[in-house]
Each structure stands twice: as structure tokens, then as C-alpha cells.
Design an enzyme around this catalytic site. Structure first.
Site, PDB file in Angstrom:
ATOM      1  N   ASP A  19       0.818  -1.212   0.000  1.00  0.00           N
ATOM      2  CA  ASP A  19       0.000   0.000   0.000  1.00  0.00           C
ATOM      3  C   ASP A  19       0.852   1.263   0.000  1.00  0.00           C
ATOM      4  O   ASP A  19       0.600   2.188  -0.758  1.00  0.00           O
ATOM      5  CB  ASP A  19      -0.943   0.024   1.200  1.00  0.00           C
ATOM      6  CG  ASP A  19      -2.060  -0.997   1.071  1.00  0.00           C
ATOM      7  OD1 ASP A  19      -2.374  -1.424  -0.056  1.00  0.00           O
ATOM      8  OD2 ASP A  19      -2.631  -1.370   2.112  1.00  0.00           O
ATOM      9  N   TRP A  33      -2.778  -1.180   5.028  1.00  0.00           N
ATOM     10  CA  TRP A  33      -3.970  -0.997   5.840  1.00  0.00           C
ATOM     11  C   TRP A  33      -5.043  -1.908   5.287  1.00  0.00           C
ATOM     12  O   TRP A  33      -5.187  -2.069   4.083  1.00  0.00           O
ATOM     13  CB  TRP A  33      -4.424   0.455   5.913  1.00  0.00           C
ATOM     14  CG  TRP A  33      -4.475   1.155   4.603  1.00  0.00           C
ATOM     15  CD1 TRP A  33      -5.543   1.215   3.752  1.00  0.00           C
ATOM     16  CD2 TRP A  33      -3.415   1.895   3.984  1.00  0.00           C
ATOM     17  NE1 TRP A  33      -5.219   1.951   2.655  1.00  0.00           N
ATOM     18  CE2 TRP A  33      -3.915   2.381   2.761  1.00  0.00           C
ATOM     19  CE3 TRP A  33      -2.107   2.191   4.337  1.00  0.00           C
ATOM     20  CZ2 TRP A  33      -3.141   3.144   1.888  1.00  0.00           C
ATOM     21  CZ3 TRP A  33      -1.351   2.952   3.475  1.00  0.00           C
ATOM     22  CH2 TRP A  33      -1.860   3.415   2.289  1.00  0.00           C
ATOM     23  N   GLU A  34      -5.755  -2.535   6.207  1.00  0.00           N
ATOM     24  CA  GLU A  34      -6.673  -3.588   5.810  1.00  0.00           C
ATOM     25  C   GLU A  34      -8.045  -3.074   5.435  1.00  0.00           C
ATOM     26  O   GLU A  34      -8.739  -2.491   6.250  1.00  0.00           O
ATOM     27  CB  GLU A  34      -6.799  -4.633   6.916  1.00  0.00           C
ATOM     28  CG  GLU A  34      -7.350  -5.927   6.400  1.00  0.00           C
ATOM     29  CD  GLU A  34      -6.665  -6.369   5.116  1.00  0.00           C
ATOM     30  OE1 GLU A  34      -7.310  -6.310   4.059  1.00  0.00           O
ATOM     31  OE2 GLU A  34      -5.490  -6.747   5.160  1.00  0.00           O
TER      32      GLU A  34
END
Length: 127
Positions: A19, A33-34
Site C-alpha cells: 500500500d 492498511w486492511e
């Protein structure tokens, strides 16, 4: 070398992009980040662990929601509670240097006076 964030960075062939990556004098730090399901959390941690093992990264950080925040997000989004059983696996990775970290975030408050975000069919849907 100046600190410089780049997004969607592919540092290792055939394992997908990260990311964001911060380049520092000490080395590169990855941030994921999920927003996907629990499988994408595993992929993110494995990509960063591989980057640390190959000495491409000095650190990797995965940001996931807490179990409390999870209930307000899309179904099966990656979260810390579901990663706990695998922590021993990632701790067992033998490396000389590097940090692999999971950061758990949670909302400050809950309110029924806030308009809901319209639900779509996937994370990229426009409405």
C-alpha cells in the site's frame, strides 16, 4: 536521502504491491492498511515478512480494525482477532534485523446521529 512516501509499490516480483512504502536513511518501511478480507491480511503480513527476510524492508506495519470496530465494517474484513492464532508463525521467522508489526485501530465513539455510508457491492463501487 529525504523521507519519501510512495503508494502501490512493488518491491518483490510476483508477490503484489504494498500500500505504501517510506524510504528513509535506515531503509524502507512498508505500511499496509486492511480494507479486504482476512486472506488479504495474511498476504500483507507475508509480503512484508518476505521483504524483511530479503533485506528489502527494515519494517512492515499492518493496520487492522479492532473487534469492536469490525462490526461496523464490511463482512470478514481482516482484523486482529482472526490474526492472533498465527502470531507464533510470524514470530518464528528467523531474521537478523527487522520489525513486523500489527497496529489495531478503533473508533473514538459511536453515534446514531451520523448518516450511514451507503453500502455498495465492493470496496471500489461508486454507488
Amino acid at each position: 536521502m529525504a523521507d519519501n512516501w510512495q503508494v502501490e509499490v512493488r518491491l518483490i516480483d510476483k508477490v503484489g504491491s504494498l500500500d505504501a512504502v517510506l524510504t528513509t536513511d535506515s531503509g524502507s518501511i512498508a505500511l499496509e492498511w486492511e480494507t479486504g478480507n482476512i486472506s488479504s491480511s495474511h498476504r500483507a503480513l507475508n509480503k512484508m515478512a518476505l521483504g524483511i527476510l530479503k533485506k528489502i524492508l527494515v519494517a512492515g506495519v499492518l493496520v487492522v480494525p479492532s473487534r469492536n470496530l469490525y462490526s461496523y465494517l464490511t463482512d470478514r474484513v481482516g482484523n486482529y482477532a482472526e490474526l492472533i492464532p498465527y502470531l507464533d508463525l510470524w514470530k518464528a521467522i528467523q531474521c537478523d534485523e527487522g520489525i513486523l508489526e500489527i497496529v489495531v485501530i478503533e473508533q473514538d465513539a459511536v453515534s446514531t446521529n451520523v448518516a450511514k455510508i451507503p453500502k455498495a457491492t465492493d470496496g471500489r463501487a461508486l454507488g
